[in-house]
Scaffold this active site. Structure first.
Site, PDB file in Angstrom:
ATOM      1  N   ASP A  50       0.693  -1.266   0.009  1.00  0.00           N
ATOM      2  CA  ASP A  50      -0.151   0.471   0.047  1.00  0.00           C
ATOM      3  C   ASP A  50       0.681   1.545  -0.035  1.00  0.00           C
ATOM      4  O   ASP A  50      -0.178   2.280   0.057  1.00  0.00           O
ATOM      5  CB  ASP A  50      -1.301   0.156   0.709  1.00  0.00           C
ATOM      6  CG  ASP A  50      -0.567   0.296   2.465  1.00  0.00           C
ATOM      7  OD1 ASP A  50       1.068  -0.074   2.417  1.00  0.00           O
ATOM      8  OD2 ASP A  50      -1.006   0.105   3.377  1.00  0.00           O
ATOM      9  N   ASP A  80       7.853   5.820  20.842  1.00  0.00           N
ATOM     10  CA  ASP A  80       7.904   7.403  20.854  1.00  0.00           C
ATOM     11  C   ASP A  80       6.692   7.547  22.150  1.00  0.00           C
ATOM     12  O   ASP A  80       5.523   7.270  21.792  1.00  0.00           O
ATOM     13  CB  ASP A  80       7.266   7.810  19.687  1.00  0.00           C
ATOM     14  CG  ASP A  80       8.423   9.677  19.347  1.00  0.00           C
ATOM     15  OD1 ASP A  80       8.575   9.382  20.378  1.00  0.00           O
ATOM     16  OD2 ASP A  80       9.018   9.090  18.153  1.00  0.00           O
ATOM     17  N   ASP A 111       8.941  12.540  23.663  1.00  0.00           N
ATOM     18  CA  ASP A 111       9.594  13.661  22.470  1.00  0.00           C
ATOM     19  C   ASP A 111       9.052  14.879  22.586  1.00  0.00           C
ATOM     20  O   ASP A 111       7.828  15.564  23.567  1.00  0.00           O
ATOM     21  CB  ASP A 111       8.021  13.031  21.178  1.00  0.00           C
ATOM     22  CG  ASP A 111       7.857  14.593  20.139  1.00  0.00           C
ATOM     23  OD1 ASP A 111       8.483  14.322  19.221  1.00  0.00           O
ATOM     24  OD2 ASP A 111       6.756  15.070  20.019  1.00  0.00           O
ATOM     25  N   GLU A 168      13.925  13.694  23.952  1.00  0.00           N
ATOM     26  CA  GLU A 168      14.322  14.887  23.087  1.00  0.00           C
ATOM     27  C   GLU A 168      14.674  16.090  23.247  1.00  0.00           C
ATOM     28  O   GLU A 168      13.299  16.517  23.894  1.00  0.00           O
ATOM     29  CB  GLU A 168      13.415  14.611  22.062  1.00  0.00           C
ATOM     30  CG  GLU A 168      13.667  16.028  20.835  1.00  0.00           C
ATOM     31  CD  GLU A 168      12.705  15.982  19.816  1.00  0.00           C
ATOM     32  OE1 GLU A 168      12.861  16.491  18.395  1.00  0.00           O
ATOM     33  OE2 GLU A 168      11.556  16.299  20.549  1.00  0.00           O
ATOM     34  N   ASP A 201      13.962  14.576  11.612  1.00  0.00           N
ATOM     35  CA  ASP A 201      13.500  15.778  11.931  1.00  0.00           C
ATOM     36  C   ASP A 201      14.785  16.726  11.280  1.00  0.00           C
ATOM     37  O   ASP A 201      14.294  17.818  11.013  1.00  0.00           O
ATOM     38  CB  ASP A 201      13.311  16.354  13.099  1.00  0.00           C
ATOM     39  CG  ASP A 201      11.982  16.402  13.801  1.00  0.00           C
ATOM     40  OD1 ASP A 201      11.274  15.506  13.001  1.00  0.00           O
ATOM     41  OD2 ASP A 201      12.303  15.549  14.979  1.00  0.00           O
TER      42      ASP A 201
HETATM   43  O1  TEU Z   1      10.155  17.681  17.596  1.00  0.00           O
HETATM   44  C1  TEU Z   1       9.924  19.121  18.456  1.00  0.00           C
HETATM   45  C2  TEU Z   1      10.905  19.607  17.575  1.00  0.00           C
HETATM   46  O2  TEU Z   1      10.858  20.913  18.578  1.00  0.00           O
HETATM   47  C3  TEU Z   1      11.260  19.968  16.994  1.00  0.00           C
HETATM   48  O3  TEU Z   1      12.266  19.354  16.402  1.00  0.00           O
HETATM   49  C4  TEU Z   1      11.579  20.981  15.845  1.00  0.00           C
HETATM   50  O4  TEU Z   1      11.151  22.491  16.943  1.00  0.00           O
HETATM   51  C5  TEU Z   1      10.798  20.614  14.659  1.00  0.00           C
HETATM   52  O5  TEU Z   1      10.871  19.747  14.010  1.00  0.00           O
HETATM   53  C6  TEU Z   1      10.893  21.945  13.452  1.00  0.00           C
HETATM   54  O6  TEU Z   1      12.010  21.546  12.707  1.00  0.00           O
HETATM   55  C7  TEU Z   1       9.412  16.485  18.543  1.00  0.00           C
HETATM   56  C8  TEU Z   1       9.916  15.386  16.656  1.00  0.00           C
HETATM   57  O7  TEU Z   1      10.624  14.759  17.054  1.00  0.00           O
HETATM   58  C9  TEU Z   1       8.858  15.916  15.244  1.00  0.00           C
HETATM   59  O8  TEU Z   1       8.954  15.152  14.583  1.00  0.00           O
HETATM   60  C10 TEU Z   1       7.594  16.549  16.232  1.00  0.00           C
HETATM   61  O9  TEU Z   1       7.256  17.030  14.386  1.00  0.00           O
HETATM   62  C11 TEU Z   1       7.635  17.177  17.005  1.00  0.00           C
HETATM   63  O10 TEU Z   1       7.705  16.918  18.027  1.00  0.00           O
HETATM   64  C12 TEU Z   1       6.178  17.481  17.411  1.00  0.00           C
HETATM   65  O11 TEU Z   1       5.846  16.314  17.483  1.00  0.00           O
HETATM   66 CA    CA Z   2       1.957  -0.927   4.016  1.00  0.00          CA
END
Ligand code: TEU
Ligand code: CA
Length: 555
Positions: free
Chosen positions: A25, A98, A200, A256, A329
């Site tokens: 998929d 996570d 996170d 994180e 990220d």
């Molecule tokens: O990321 C938190 C975060 O503060 C950042 O990595 C950054 O601000 C963001 O990536 C903008 O570039 C965590 C997760 O790893 C990320 O994938 C999520 O989008 C975010 O939290 C929200 O849950």
């Molecule tokens: Ca799949």
């Protein structure tokens, strides 16, 4: 430092949506991961972190959770997860999930109930303010653009707070009832048999006072991190989380954590810290700029070196940090930390050895072990990531051309890490038999697992050697617990350090550029443990390295 079972392990991050699709998929899934556990075992990956697989509208690719207790059907079923945990444990591997608890999805039932009755029980699970004038609320800008205040669906006079996307309403940790619900959920997962969590965006759970700050862009808003500088008391929440959930289960946890004050590091990862470990993002945040991606600076080899040295110094003796060059990220580490045009198997291996052998727990993000690179883009329409789309708009509003703005996304965008894992040279990199949710990097015809398995000199095989070297009982005490000290820190484009323990010293030395160079040595090379190219030329007081050569040697 008290020794822990995980100190000598290798950790690996899986972004499930892009790892392996078992049913055609176009979306990676849990059965796909199970079918690749043997590959991960052979690589040497012990602790496996899964980016979110909970029920989610995927507005932020799963970091917007609509049901903490269920697996999104796109990723599989709870049975699949149970099987994954079992199969991993059989292989001596650990699964961590996570934990996204700064916010949930606006499609979570708590938020729906809050919309039904903002003054009721679930209204207090969020930050909801009654006003007709959102401007009277504070002027914080969300991480993904625009005000953090959004009108509560179904109401004209209520607004809710979202530090991230508007589909990610922030949970109110000040509310003990809300916290109880979170602890119940965390314990439910740990009782089920997962080995821990990656936390996170955790620093955001404690908000600063809801006040205005001087704007930092023309939009009149200020970066969301500004208020964190004035936030105090996160320890109350995190200590509770540790005592109620993590400690009784002996869970492995990695935070994180951005925007931490230096004097707080010990509370986070010191003895009885909130977490087992946290990521060292010193190199990640280097060169960033609050005004937008258009002001980000490139990271030179010297910058990168000084960031690594700074991080090592900051965390040393306090706790066991987690080291990485990329995650879901970030752009690909080899594209970011190796000067443009110099990406080659040799330079990629050099970068691998440099970060991997520093002090701390080494993390590999899926595809990093193949030397996967950033992607070239033709149009913004190819981009999925909400943060990139916002950054693109901000750059255009700042006067950048579409082409230049797109180039920024190529350099810094999160999709770089999210293209499918490159399994082989067949259609769609062997990731799916269907249409992949995100196009693979066209370079999969050259950079892919099956080609690298067949080539003893591949980046992949170098990673295997690094992993084995760090685990080799002959050296593991030195690599895992040995002191770290920078060597020749001021020599331009030389990245070198020693690790020493029990009277023994290992030197890791790299020539971070194309031209051959000779560097002084501290002592004679007793034994070369690893190099990435050619022979090692050294005498009693110097070593000559080819361009991008790294040598790991006992001296
Ligand atoms: O990321 C938190 C975060 O503060 C950042 O990595 C950054 O601000 C963001 O990536 C903008 O570039 C965590 C997760 O790893 C990320 O994938 C999520 O989008 C975010 O939290 C929200 O849950
Ligand atoms: Ca799949």
């Amino acid at each position: 430092m008290e020794k822990k079972w995980w100190h000598g392990k290798t950790a690996y991050q899986i972004y499930p949506k892009s790892f392996y699709d078992s049913n055609g998929d176009g979306i990676g899934d849990l059965p796909g991961i199970i079918s690749k556990l043997d590959y991960l075992k052979e690589l040497g990956a012990d602790i496996i972190w899964l980016s979110p697989i909970y029920v989610s509208p995927l507005a932020d690719e799963g970091y917007d959770i609509a049901d903490y207790y269920a697996i999104d059907p796109r990723f599989g079923t709870m049975d699949d997860l149970d099987r994954l945990i079992d199969e991993a444990h059989k292989r001596g591997q650990y699964i961590i999930m996570d934990l996204v608890v700064n916010h949930c999805s606006d499609e979570h039932e708590w938020f729906k109930k809050a919309c039904d009755d903002p003054e009721g029980k679930y209204g207090k699970y969020f930050f909801i303010e009654k006003t007709n004038d959102p401007k009277s609320l504070c002027n914080w800008r969300s991480y993904f653009g625009g005000s953090v205040w959004e009108k509560l669906p179904g109401h004209d006079d209520y607004y809710y707070l979202h530090l991230f996307h508007k589909k990610q309403p922030d949970l109110n940790w000040e509310n003990p009832e809300m916290r109880e619900d979170i602890y119940r959920m965390v314990n439910w997962w740990l009782d089920k048999g997962i080995d821990g969590f990656r936390l996170d965006a955790i620093i955001n759970i404690k908000k600063g006072p809801f006040v205005n700050y001087p704007p930092d862009r023309d939009d009149g808003l200020v970066r969301a991190t500004r208020q964190l500088e004035d936030a105090r008391g996160i320890g109350e929440f995190l200590g509770e989380l540790r005592d109620r959930c993590f400690a009784p289960h002996k869970a492995f946890t990695v935070g994180e954590v951005f925007n931490l004050r230096d004097d707080e590091i010990k509370d986070f990862i010191g003895g009885n810290g909130y977490f087992s470990s946290m990521f060292d993002f010193t190199p990640t945040i280097f060169g960033q700029d609050d005004r937008g991606w258009q002001y980000f600076k490139d990271v030179t080899p010297d910058d990168y070196k000084h960031c690594v040295f700074k991080g090592q110094k900051e965390y040393d003796d306090i706790g066991f940090v987690s080291n990485l060059i990329e995650n879901h990220d970030e752009p690909r580490g080899v594209s970011r930390y190796i000067p443009e045009g110099d990406q080659s198997p040799t330079s990629k291996k050099m970068l691998a050895a440099l970060y991997f052998l520093t002090k701390g727990l080494p993390w590999i993000y899926q595809g990093q072990e193949l030397g996967m690179e950033n992607v070239k883009l033709k149009s913004i329409d190819q981009v999925d990531d909400i943060s990139s789309i916002d950054a693109y708009k901000v750059a255009i509003a700042d006067g950048f051309s579409e082409a230049d703005a797109l180039h920024l996304i190529e350099k810094h965008g999160r999709d770089n890490a999210r293209t499918p894992f490159q399994w082989n040279a067949e259609a769609n990199a062997g990731f799916t038999t269907g249409k992949p949710w995100l196009a693979p990097n066209p370079n999969y015809t050259e950079i892919n697992l099956s080609a690298e398995e067949a080539d003893t000199d591949s980046v992949l095989n170098f990673y295997k050697k690094l992993i084995q070297l760090r685990k080799n009982p002959e050296y593991s005490e030195i690599f895992v617990y040995g002191d770290f000290s920078p060597y020749l820190p001021d020599v331009h484009n030389c990245f070198a350090y020693t690790r020493s323990n029990g009277g023994r010293t290992i030197l890791v030395i790299a020539n971070y550029q194309n031209e051959k160079k000779t560097y002084p040595l501290l002592g004679t090379v007793k034994k070369v443990l690893l190099t990435n190219t050619g022979a090692v030329n050294s005498d009693s007081d110097s070593i000559t390295l080819d361009g991008y050569q790294v040598v790991v040697a006992e001296i």
